[in-house]
Scaffold this motif. Structure first.
Motif, PDB file in Angstrom:
ATOM      1  N   ILE A   5      17.235   8.554   2.759  1.00  0.00           N
ATOM      2  CA  ILE A   5      16.057   7.685   2.631  1.00  0.00           C
ATOM      3  C   ILE A   5      15.391   7.425   3.980  1.00  0.00           C
ATOM      4  CG2 ILE A   5      17.401   5.541   2.646  1.00  0.00           C
ATOM      5  CD1 ILE A   5      15.165   4.690   0.428  1.00  0.00           C
ATOM      6  N   GLU A   6      14.066   7.581   3.998  1.00  0.00           N
ATOM      7  CA  GLU A   6      13.280   7.423   5.221  1.00  0.00           C
ATOM      8  C   GLU A   6      11.948   6.752   4.912  1.00  0.00           C
ATOM      9  OE1 GLU A   6      12.800  11.497   6.434  1.00  0.00           O
ATOM     10  OE2 GLU A   6      14.661  11.478   7.610  1.00  0.00           O
ATOM     11  N   ALA A   7      11.505   5.929   5.856  1.00  0.00           N
ATOM     12  CA  ALA A   7      10.146   5.382   5.786  1.00  0.00           C
ATOM     13  C   ALA A   7       9.306   6.121   6.822  1.00  0.00           C
ATOM     14  CB  ALA A   7      10.161   3.886   6.077  1.00  0.00           C
ATOM     15  N   HIS A   8       8.336   6.868   6.358  1.00  0.00           N
ATOM     16  CA  HIS A   8       7.459   7.604   7.266  1.00  0.00           C
ATOM     17  C   HIS A   8       6.219   6.759   7.541  1.00  0.00           C
ATOM     18  CE1 HIS A   8       9.458  11.648   7.172  1.00  0.00           C
ATOM     19  NE2 HIS A   8      10.141  10.938   6.285  1.00  0.00           N
ATOM     20  N   ILE A   9       5.915   6.581   8.822  1.00  0.00           N
ATOM     21  CA  ILE A   9       4.817   5.703   9.217  1.00  0.00           C
ATOM     22  C   ILE A   9       3.712   6.558   9.833  1.00  0.00           C
ATOM     23  CG2 ILE A   9       4.169   3.705  10.620  1.00  0.00           C
ATOM     24  CD1 ILE A   9       6.229   3.067   8.417  1.00  0.00           C
ATOM     25  N   HIS A  10       2.560   6.545   9.195  1.00  0.00           N
ATOM     26  CA  HIS A  10       1.436   7.384   9.627  1.00  0.00           C
ATOM     27  C   HIS A  10       0.528   6.565  10.537  1.00  0.00           C
ATOM     28  CE1 HIS A  10       2.590  10.588   6.879  1.00  0.00           C
ATOM     29  NE2 HIS A  10       2.978   9.592   6.103  1.00  0.00           N
ATOM     30  N   GLY A 229      -4.881   0.750  -2.408  1.00  0.00           N
ATOM     31  CA  GLY A 229      -5.510   0.954  -1.101  1.00  0.00           C
ATOM     32  C   GLY A 229      -6.546   2.061  -1.099  1.00  0.00           C
ATOM     33  N   PRO A 230      -6.193   3.273  -1.562  1.00  0.00           N
ATOM     34  CA  PRO A 230      -7.191   4.352  -1.549  1.00  0.00           C
ATOM     35  C   PRO A 230      -8.452   3.985  -2.327  1.00  0.00           C
ATOM     36  CG  PRO A 230      -4.999   5.262  -1.851  1.00  0.00           C
ATOM     37  CD  PRO A 230      -4.845   3.763  -1.887  1.00  0.00           C
ATOM     38  N   GLU A 231      -8.313   3.229  -3.412  1.00  0.00           N
ATOM     39  CA  GLU A 231      -9.502   2.815  -4.174  1.00  0.00           C
ATOM     40  C   GLU A 231     -10.375   1.844  -3.383  1.00  0.00           C
ATOM     41  OE1 GLU A 231      -7.748   3.103  -8.731  1.00  0.00           O
ATOM     42  OE2 GLU A 231      -7.285   1.365  -7.516  1.00  0.00           O
ATOM     43  N   GLU A 232      -9.799   1.193  -2.368  1.00  0.00           N
ATOM     44  CA  GLU A 232     -10.564   0.288  -1.517  1.00  0.00           C
ATOM     45  C   GLU A 232     -10.997   0.980  -0.227  1.00  0.00           C
ATOM     46  OE1 GLU A 232     -11.502  -2.622  -2.542  1.00  0.00           O
ATOM     47  OE2 GLU A 232     -10.206  -2.810  -4.307  1.00  0.00           O
ATOM     48  N   GLY A 233     -10.812   2.307  -0.150  1.00  0.00           N
ATOM     49  CA  GLY A 233     -11.207   3.047   1.051  1.00  0.00           C
ATOM     50  C   GLY A 233     -10.195   2.951   2.178  1.00  0.00           C
ATOM     51  N   LEU A 234      -8.951   2.628   1.839  1.00  0.00           N
ATOM     52  CA  LEU A 234      -7.910   2.460   2.856  1.00  0.00           C
ATOM     53  C   LEU A 234      -6.921   3.617   2.809  1.00  0.00           C
ATOM     54  CD1 LEU A 234      -7.294  -1.281   1.996  1.00  0.00           C
ATOM     55  CD2 LEU A 234      -8.574  -0.418   3.968  1.00  0.00           C
ATOM     56  N   GLN A 235      -6.207   3.801   3.900  1.00  0.00           N
ATOM     57  CA  GLN A 235      -5.216   4.876   3.975  1.00  0.00           C
ATOM     58  C   GLN A 235      -3.822   4.273   4.075  1.00  0.00           C
ATOM     59  OE1 GLN A 235      -6.114   7.816   6.922  1.00  0.00           O
ATOM     60  NE2 GLN A 235      -8.309   7.822   6.482  1.00  0.00           N
ATOM     61  N   PRO A 236      -2.991   4.471   3.047  1.00  0.00           N
ATOM     62  CA  PRO A 236      -1.634   3.912   3.105  1.00  0.00           C
ATOM     63  C   PRO A 236      -0.866   4.425   4.324  1.00  0.00           C
ATOM     64  CG  PRO A 236      -2.143   4.658   0.884  1.00  0.00           C
ATOM     65  CD  PRO A 236      -3.269   5.118   1.762  1.00  0.00           C
ATOM     66  N   VAL A 237      -0.177   3.529   4.989  1.00  0.00           N
ATOM     67  CA  VAL A 237       0.507   3.861   6.242  1.00  0.00           C
ATOM     68  C   VAL A 237       1.952   4.289   5.990  1.00  0.00           C
ATOM     69  CG1 VAL A 237       1.278   2.899   8.457  1.00  0.00           C
ATOM     70  CG2 VAL A 237      -1.003   2.324   7.557  1.00  0.00           C
ATOM     71  N   MET A 238       2.607   3.684   4.999  1.00  0.00           N
ATOM     72  CA  MET A 238       4.035   3.968   4.788  1.00  0.00           C
ATOM     73  C   MET A 238       4.266   4.873   3.579  1.00  0.00           C
ATOM     74  SD  MET A 238       7.279   1.486   3.842  1.00  0.00           S
ATOM     75  CE  MET A 238       7.139   0.327   5.190  1.00  0.00           C
ATOM     76  N   THR A 239       5.109   5.872   3.786  1.00  0.00           N
ATOM     77  CA  THR A 239       5.663   6.639   2.669  1.00  0.00           C
ATOM     78  C   THR A 239       7.165   6.396   2.665  1.00  0.00           C
ATOM     79  OG1 THR A 239       3.985   8.357   2.863  1.00  0.00           O
ATOM     80  CG2 THR A 239       6.007   8.951   1.708  1.00  0.00           C
ATOM     81  N   LEU A 240       7.691   5.947   1.529  1.00  0.00           N
ATOM     82  CA  LEU A 240       9.142   5.768   1.408  1.00  0.00           C
ATOM     83  C   LEU A 240       9.659   6.951   0.610  1.00  0.00           C
ATOM     84  CD1 LEU A 240      11.506   3.795   2.033  1.00  0.00           C
ATOM     85  CD2 LEU A 240      11.169   2.890  -0.281  1.00  0.00           C
ATOM     86  N   LYS A 241      10.511   7.749   1.241  1.00  0.00           N
ATOM     87  CA  LYS A 241      10.975   8.945   0.536  1.00  0.00           C
ATOM     88  C   LYS A 241      12.471   9.140   0.676  1.00  0.00           C
ATOM     89  CE  LYS A 241       8.198  11.998   2.982  1.00  0.00           C
ATOM     90  NZ  LYS A 241       7.841  13.279   3.610  1.00  0.00           N
ATOM     91  N   SER A 242      13.011   9.928  -0.238  1.00  0.00           N
ATOM     92  CA  SER A 242      14.429  10.247  -0.203  1.00  0.00           C
ATOM     93  C   SER A 242      14.622  11.595  -0.899  1.00  0.00           C
ATOM     94  CB  SER A 242      15.231   9.127  -0.867  1.00  0.00           C
ATOM     95  OG  SER A 242      16.613   9.348  -0.681  1.00  0.00           O
ATOM     96  N   GLY A 354      17.038  -2.578   6.906  1.00  0.00           N
ATOM     97  CA  GLY A 354      17.413  -2.039   8.214  1.00  0.00           C
ATOM     98  C   GLY A 354      18.131  -0.700   8.143  1.00  0.00           C
ATOM     99  N   ARG A 355      18.690  -0.335   7.004  1.00  0.00           N
ATOM    100  CA  ARG A 355      19.401   0.956   6.979  1.00  0.00           C
ATOM    101  C   ARG A 355      18.480   2.138   6.686  1.00  0.00           C
ATOM    102  NH1 ARG A 355      23.153   1.075   1.513  1.00  0.00           N
ATOM    103  NH2 ARG A 355      21.469   1.468   0.049  1.00  0.00           N
ATOM    104  N   VAL A 356      17.207   1.865   6.415  1.00  0.00           N
ATOM    105  CA  VAL A 356      16.239   2.958   6.217  1.00  0.00           C
ATOM    106  C   VAL A 356      15.810   3.503   7.583  1.00  0.00           C
ATOM    107  CG1 VAL A 356      13.943   3.530   5.337  1.00  0.00           C
ATOM    108  CG2 VAL A 356      15.435   1.990   4.040  1.00  0.00           C
ATOM    109  N   ARG A 357      15.862   4.808   7.728  1.00  0.00           N
ATOM    110  CA  ARG A 357      15.437   5.431   8.988  1.00  0.00           C
ATOM    111  C   ARG A 357      13.903   5.482   9.039  1.00  0.00           C
ATOM    112  NH1 ARG A 357      18.877   9.148   8.561  1.00  0.00           N
ATOM    113  NH2 ARG A 357      17.562  10.570   7.371  1.00  0.00           N
ATOM    114  N   PHE A 358      13.324   5.079  10.153  1.00  0.00           N
ATOM    115  CA  PHE A 358      11.868   5.119  10.302  1.00  0.00           C
ATOM    116  C   PHE A 358      11.471   6.345  11.102  1.00  0.00           C
ATOM    117  CE2 PHE A 358       9.730   1.236   8.742  1.00  0.00           C
ATOM    118  CZ  PHE A 358      10.834   0.652   8.138  1.00  0.00           C
ATOM    119  N   VAL A 359      10.440   7.034  10.631  1.00  0.00           N
ATOM    120  CA  VAL A 359       9.950   8.251  11.276  1.00  0.00           C
ATOM    121  C   VAL A 359       8.456   8.064  11.508  1.00  0.00           C
ATOM    122  CG1 VAL A 359       9.722  10.755  11.047  1.00  0.00           C
ATOM    123  CG2 VAL A 359      11.643   9.574   9.938  1.00  0.00           C
ATOM    124  N   GLU A 360       8.033   8.204  12.764  1.00  0.00           N
ATOM    125  CA  GLU A 360       6.600   8.040  13.081  1.00  0.00           C
ATOM    126  C   GLU A 360       5.886   9.382  13.046  1.00  0.00           C
ATOM    127  OE1 GLU A 360       6.014   6.169  16.856  1.00  0.00           O
ATOM    128  OE2 GLU A 360       7.214   4.423  16.302  1.00  0.00           O
TER     129      GLU A 360
END
Ligand code: PLP
Length: 371
Positions: A5-10, A229-242, A354-360
């Motif tokens: 499991i990782e949280a990818h931050i764009h 967010g996308p419907e409001e013209g925003l770009q989601p920053v976090m993807t939570l994936k595993s 805290g146990r989720v790895r963050f990837v920028e």
């Protein structure tokens, strides 16, 4: 391989959302709200991404002195507002030392400020309660509080703020009433004004004033119950994936997970994903909550456990152990997961554990979002 499991931050998406706020509120300065660890995205990571260019945030808002001092230690020099002010008088010397801006919302804080011995006077924000009935001086007392601040030797400058209770309602009387209350309470008092949170930035332009205070929209997430967010013209920053860690064929009638709350309606493949409430994925997510397996939407089935959740793979028959799974991110807004879990996206983002790895990803100043 370690647990997937990782949280990818764009980071470019953060910057793009900040520019969207600038476009929506072109005459206002931006106080970027990054409390609660940057809404779960990482305090310094977010602050740096939002500071990186000439179009960066003008100031930051946090909830505690610990967060503010961590920002200063991380090299953030912009003004930092303590949105809840200080919690004990002893914090005032640290506030002065670090050049922080406390919100003053209660008479005890005013008295503490008057009694303090500080090396230099502070810039402060006077919070007026215009109807939320949480923090702030009641509107009829705002003027007296303001005069006391003006007469206080420890005060160098005063801003005026209030907070809206119902800015996410598309219509209704609440927000116009709060705006009128605030304007009446502060009429003629010198100083910059600050009212708008994300929802008000999007749909109550008369609330924009000298400063706006975006939080959730910076992270690409909608503050409204009925949009993403996308419907409001925003770009989601976090993807939570595993990843899928197991796949098995279950028989018709087999029950899945704790409590046997879900049963296979036919012989079918069931996958197990390495994501659970120990990672911050909500246990309250009901059977049927969408999950993306190899890009396909499939429903979660049974109860979410601490380290795992199960999915119905009838809609992804090619799926294999090791396949990528998106819990939220592109193609699956966190708002949709939140609705299925009976909560709001704010809460899901804040509680990624805290146990989720963050990837920028990406240079924050690079153009175009999902780097
Ligand atoms: C958290 C907070 C905000 C930001 O709210 P969003 O809905 O995330 O934009 C703004 N102002 C204050 C006082 C806050 O506490």
């Amino acid at each position: 391989m370690s647990r997937a499991i990782e949280a990818h931050i764009h980071l470019p998406a953060l910057h793009a959302n900040l520019l969207t706020v600038r476009r929506l509120a072109p005459r206002s300065r931006i106080l970027a709200v990054i409390k609660a660890h940057g809404y779960g995205h990482g305090l310094l990571r977010v602050a740096r991404a939002l500071a990186n260019t000439g179009t960066g945030a003008d100031a930051y808002g946090v909830a505690s002195i610990e967060e503010a001092l961590a920002l200063r230690e991380g090299g953030v020099r912009a003004p930092i507002v303590l949105l809840g002010g200080f919690f004990e008088a002893a914090e005032l010397s640290q506030i002065a030392g670090a050049g922080l801006v406390p919100v003053i919302h209660h008479p005890w804080q005013l008295a503490a400020l008057e009694a303090a011995r500080l090396p230099h006077p502070l810039e402060v924000v006077l919070k007026v309660d215009s109807g939320m009935h949480r923090l702030g001086f009641p509107a009829p007392q705002a003027r007296t509080a303001y005069e006391r601040l003006r007469g206080c030797r420890n005060v160098a400058a005063i801003q005026l703020m209030t907070h809206l209770a119902c800015a996410d309602e598309r219509q209704g009387e609440a927000t116009p009433r709060q705006l009128a209350c605030f304007d009446r309470a502060t009429a003629g008092l010198p100083g910059p004004r600050s009212i708008a949170n994300s929802a008000a930035i999007l749909q109550w332009p008369t609330s924009h004033r000298d400063w706006v205070r975006p939080g959730i929209i910076l992270y690409g997430v909608s503050p409204f119950a009925d949009s993403s967010g996308p419907e409001e013209g925003l770009q989601p920053v976090m993807t939570l994936k595993s990843r899928l860690i197991s796949l098995r064929r279950c028989r018709r009638g087999d029950a899945v997970g704790y409590g046997w709350t879900w049963r296979c309606p036919e012989d079918m493949p069931v996958g197990v994903v390495a994501a659970g409430y120990g990672d911050g994925y909500p246990r309250s997510a009901a059977s049927g909550t969408p999950v993306l397996v190899g890009g396909r939407r499939v429903p979660l089935v049974g109860r979410v456990s601490m380290d795992m959740l199960c999915v119905d793979l009838r809609g992804a028959p090619q799926a294999q152990v090791g396949d990528e799974v998106v819990l939220w991110g592109p193609g699956l807004p966190v708002e949709e997961v939140a609705r299925n879990a009976g909560t709001i996206a704010y809460e899901l983002l804040c509680r990624v554990s805290g146990r989720v790895r963050f990837v920028e990803h990406g240079d924050p100043a690079a153009p175009g979002g999902q780097g």
